[in-house]
Motif scaffolding. Structure first.
Motif, PDB file in Angstrom:
ATOM      1  N   ALA A 155      41.449  19.734  22.403  1.00 24.86           N
ATOM      2  CA  ALA A 155      40.667  18.757  21.639  1.00 24.86           C
ATOM      3  C   ALA A 155      40.225  17.596  22.521  1.00 24.86           C
ATOM      4  O   ALA A 155      39.118  17.057  22.357  1.00 24.86           O
ATOM      5  CB  ALA A 155      41.484  18.243  20.452  1.00 24.86           C
ATOM      6  N   GLN A 156      41.070  17.193  23.468  1.00 27.15           N
ATOM      7  CA  GLN A 156      40.667  16.140  24.410  1.00 27.15           C
ATOM      8  C   GLN A 156      39.548  16.641  25.310  1.00 27.15           C
ATOM      9  O   GLN A 156      38.588  15.912  25.589  1.00 27.15           O
ATOM     10  CB  GLN A 156      41.871  15.681  25.234  1.00 27.15           C
ATOM     11  N   GLY A 157      39.659  17.883  25.754  1.00 30.39           N
ATOM     12  CA  GLY A 157      38.577  18.457  26.557  1.00 30.39           C
ATOM     13  C   GLY A 157      37.291  18.553  25.775  1.00 30.39           C
ATOM     14  O   GLY A 157      36.199  18.284  26.303  1.00 30.39           O
ATOM     15  N   ARG A 158      37.386  18.917  24.495  1.00 25.03           N
ATOM     16  CA  ARG A 158      36.194  19.031  23.640  1.00 25.03           C
ATOM     17  C   ARG A 158      35.506  17.673  23.507  1.00 25.03           C
ATOM     18  O   ARG A 158      34.280  17.581  23.536  1.00 25.03           O
ATOM     19  CB  ARG A 158      36.605  19.577  22.269  1.00 25.03           C
ATOM     20  N   LYS A 159      36.304  16.619  23.349  1.00 22.77           N
ATOM     21  CA  LYS A 159      35.739  15.257  23.264  1.00 22.77           C
ATOM     22  C   LYS A 159      34.936  14.916  24.511  1.00 22.77           C
ATOM     23  O   LYS A 159      33.791  14.438  24.431  1.00 22.77           O
ATOM     24  CB  LYS A 159      36.895  14.272  23.054  1.00 22.77           C
ATOM     25  N   ILE A 160      35.531  15.188  25.682  1.00 24.87           N
ATOM     26  CA  ILE A 160      34.875  14.847  26.940  1.00 24.87           C
ATOM     27  C   ILE A 160      33.633  15.701  27.168  1.00 24.87           C
ATOM     28  O   ILE A 160      32.569  15.182  27.565  1.00 24.87           O
ATOM     29  CB  ILE A 160      35.858  14.989  28.110  1.00 24.87           C
ATOM     30  N   GLU A 161      33.737  16.994  26.917  1.00 26.02           N
ATOM     31  CA  GLU A 161      32.598  17.880  27.145  1.00 26.02           C
ATOM     32  C   GLU A 161      31.421  17.495  26.253  1.00 26.02           C
ATOM     33  O   GLU A 161      30.256  17.565  26.676  1.00 26.02           O
ATOM     34  CB  GLU A 161      32.995  19.333  26.916  1.00 26.02           C
ATOM     35  N   ARG A 162      31.713  17.078  25.020  1.00 26.51           N
ATOM     36  CA  ARG A 162      30.612  16.662  24.146  1.00 26.51           C
ATOM     37  C   ARG A 162      29.931  15.408  24.689  1.00 26.51           C
ATOM     38  O   ARG A 162      28.697  15.293  24.667  1.00 26.51           O
ATOM     39  CB  ARG A 162      31.103  16.406  22.715  1.00 26.51           C
ATOM     40  N   LEU A 163      30.708  14.453  25.192  1.00 25.89           N
ATOM     41  CA  LEU A 163      30.113  13.259  25.785  1.00 25.89           C
ATOM     42  C   LEU A 163      29.246  13.615  26.988  1.00 25.89           C
ATOM     43  O   LEU A 163      28.146  13.074  27.166  1.00 25.89           O
ATOM     44  CB  LEU A 163      31.212  12.273  26.201  1.00 25.89           C
ATOM     45  N   LEU A 164      29.734  14.529  27.816  1.00 21.81           N
ATOM     46  CA  LEU A 164      28.953  14.951  28.988  1.00 21.81           C
ATOM     47  C   LEU A 164      27.663  15.643  28.558  1.00 21.81           C
ATOM     48  O   LEU A 164      26.601  15.435  29.164  1.00 21.81           O
ATOM     49  CB  LEU A 164      29.789  15.883  29.862  1.00 21.81           C
ATOM     50  N   ASP A 165      27.752  16.448  27.497  1.00 23.14           N
ATOM     51  CA  ASP A 165      26.540  17.081  26.967  1.00 23.14           C
ATOM     52  C   ASP A 165      25.551  16.034  26.472  1.00 23.14           C
ATOM     53  O   ASP A 165      24.339  16.117  26.739  1.00 23.14           O
ATOM     54  CB  ASP A 165      26.894  18.025  25.817  1.00 23.14           C
ATOM     55  N   GLU A 166      26.053  15.058  25.723  1.00 28.23           N
ATOM     56  CA  GLU A 166      25.187  14.012  25.171  1.00 28.23           C
ATOM     57  C   GLU A 166      24.508  13.210  26.279  1.00 28.23           C
ATOM     58  O   GLU A 166      23.366  12.764  26.126  1.00 28.23           O
ATOM     59  CB  GLU A 166      25.998  13.075  24.267  1.00 28.23           C
ATOM     60  N   ALA A 167      25.204  13.022  27.388  1.00 25.84           N
ATOM     61  CA  ALA A 167      24.637  12.264  28.512  1.00 25.84           C
ATOM     62  C   ALA A 167      23.784  13.139  29.425  1.00 25.84           C
ATOM     63  O   ALA A 167      23.199  12.636  30.390  1.00 25.84           O
ATOM     64  CB  ALA A 167      25.756  11.610  29.313  1.00 25.84           C
TER      65      ALA A 167
END
Length: 452
Positions: A215-227
């Motif tokens: 879940a922590q990885g999912r949070k980070i990956e989504r932020l990277l996708d958004e950026a």
């Protein structure tokens, strides 16, 4: 885990000195007022409060029934509450004047009614009775490193005791659906809400199941996708943490510059980045965000995870103007921010809280509205996406607290004491209650330039 119920009010490692109860006419009057207000509030809530000395048969029971609280030393509790409000409420827990079997469950009930617990005429006096944020806690360039060090430089070993393997000290994003919501107060651009996760525990409370790290990885990956972080992207991260976002960005082929004010975090982040094989792609620097831009460098993506909370209200404009200055043409910004409702933000601005005093000096939560207003008024950035995930932070904190309590002996072995244990249990449970009740929230916010 049972915490010591009456630790001596003295200096504790990592905790500001706790003052003894002050005596005198002012304390007597304020305690009497606090007792009446507390009784009136509790009797309207779905809680149970047992009032009386520990083991006493002559105590009374208050409330409408629900999660329970026991006042072991009522006189001390009301004296601290009357003199210092919610700061005194937390301090009386620190000394063991009161206890709750399910601390987060109990605190969630009043948190949901926080804005109406005190009669409105008395709320107008808030500005006159609430302590002001001390000048040395203002998040100026001179103060910021000391403020950050107070919390993040306590001990890397301490954080490793209760965080998961990613060492992510921010809300996870569990695998749930994301529901679009209509426009309304506080919602801007594409607005999504993550549906609540199901609570889950590992059989051994000293461990986290793999789903928290995922879940922590999912949070980070989504932020990277958004950026928009991909191969060749130049990335700026404001607030390094222990390096997980930098590692994941570098794994995508990005070139990362990450800044922090925590000496201990920087040291371990560099070790983790090197161990992951990305030392040649990531530079971690001890730097205040206000120093960015002096070298003229710009970045395709700017990311920041739960760092704006430490900026301070008077510097929000500086923070976003700095991001605007260093963002390259066509670039994107993605931040994760803890927020509070706009009206509560206005009502509590400039005041000192228990969290300020004992956990995060100089911290203050913005609202989504004020972020949108500042970026529109002072920058070319425009808020184009929002994912609310407050229920996910409540679950993240519940797991951290469960593991922290299970690691009591290991925390003590690091040199901390029972006062520290009570402070951190209260902090984690208090924060969980805020998110579970909706009093505070956390969102991933995406920004683009106005002309893009």
């Amino acid at each position: 885990m049972t915490l010591e119920k009456n630790p001596t009010p003295q200096q504790s490692q990592g905790v500001p000195e706790l003052e003894p109860v002050r005596r005198g006419p002012r304390t007597a009057v304020s305690a009497a007022v606090a007792r009446r207000l507390f009784h009136a509030a509790v009797n309207r809530l779905a809680v149970t409060v047992h009032e009386g000395p520990s083991g006493s048969r002559g105590g009374r029971t208050l409330g409408q029934g629900g999660p329970s609280m026991t006042l072991h030393r009522p006189e001390e509790f009301y004296a601290r509450l009357g003199r210092d409000g919610l700061i005194g409420f937390g301090e009386s827990y620190m000394t063991g004047a009161w206890e709750a079997d399910d601390l987060a469950g109990f605190l969630t009930v009043p948190a949901a009614r926080m804005a109406t617990l005190i009669p409105e005429p008395l709320q107008r006096l808030r500005a006159f009775v609430t302590p002001r944020l001390p000048g040395h806690h203002r998040s100026t360039e001179a103060n910021s490193q000391a403020n950050i060090s107070h919390h993040y430089d306590l001990s890397n070993d301490l954080f490793q005791l209760f965080l998961d393997e990613t060492l992510s000290y921010s809300s996870a994003l569990f695998d749930t659906s994301q529901v679009p919501v209509g426009a309304g107060p506080g919602s801007v651009g594409d607005h999504l809400v993550a549906t609540p996760p199901e609570p889950a525990d590992d059989p051994d409370p000293r461990l986290h199941g793999p789903d928290l790290a995922e879940a922590q990885g999912r949070k980070i990956e989504r932020l990277l996708d958004e950026a928009g972080v991909t191969d060749g992207t130049s990335v700026l991260e404001i607030g390094t943490g222990w390096g997980e976002l930098a590692i994941r960005a570098a794994r995508r082929g990005a070139r990362v510059r990450s800044i922090t004010l925590s000496v201990e975090q920087l040291e371990l982040a560099e070790q983790r980045i090197a161990a992951a094989g990305f030392a040649d792609r990531c530079d971690v620097e001890l730097m205040d965000y206000r120093a960015l831009g002096a070298d003229g460098r710009t970045y395709d993506a700017v990311l920041s995870v739960e760092m704006i909370e430490a900026v301070g209200a008077e510097f929000w404009g500086t923070y976003f103007r700095t991001i605007d200055q260093v963002l390259a043409p066509g670039g994107r910004v993605a931040i994760q921010a803890i927020t509070m409702p706009h009206d509560r933000m206005l009502a509590t601005r400039d005041g000192e809280t228990w969290i300020n005093k004992y956990i995060f000096p100089g911290g203050f939560l913005p609202s989504v509205e004020v972020i949108d207003q500042i970026t529109r008024d002072e920058t070319g950035l425009r808020l184009t996406g929002q994912l609310e995930m407050g229920s996910h932070y409540a679950e993240t904190l519940r797991r951290w607290d469960r593991r922290f309590l299970a690691q009591r002996d290991a925390v003590l072995a690091l040199g901390f004491d029972d006062v520290f244990l009570r402070v951190w249990h209260f902090y984690l449970a208090y924060s969980q209650a805020g998110f579970a009740s909706g009093y505070i929230n956390v969102s991933q916010l995406t920004f683009t330039r106005e002309d893009q």
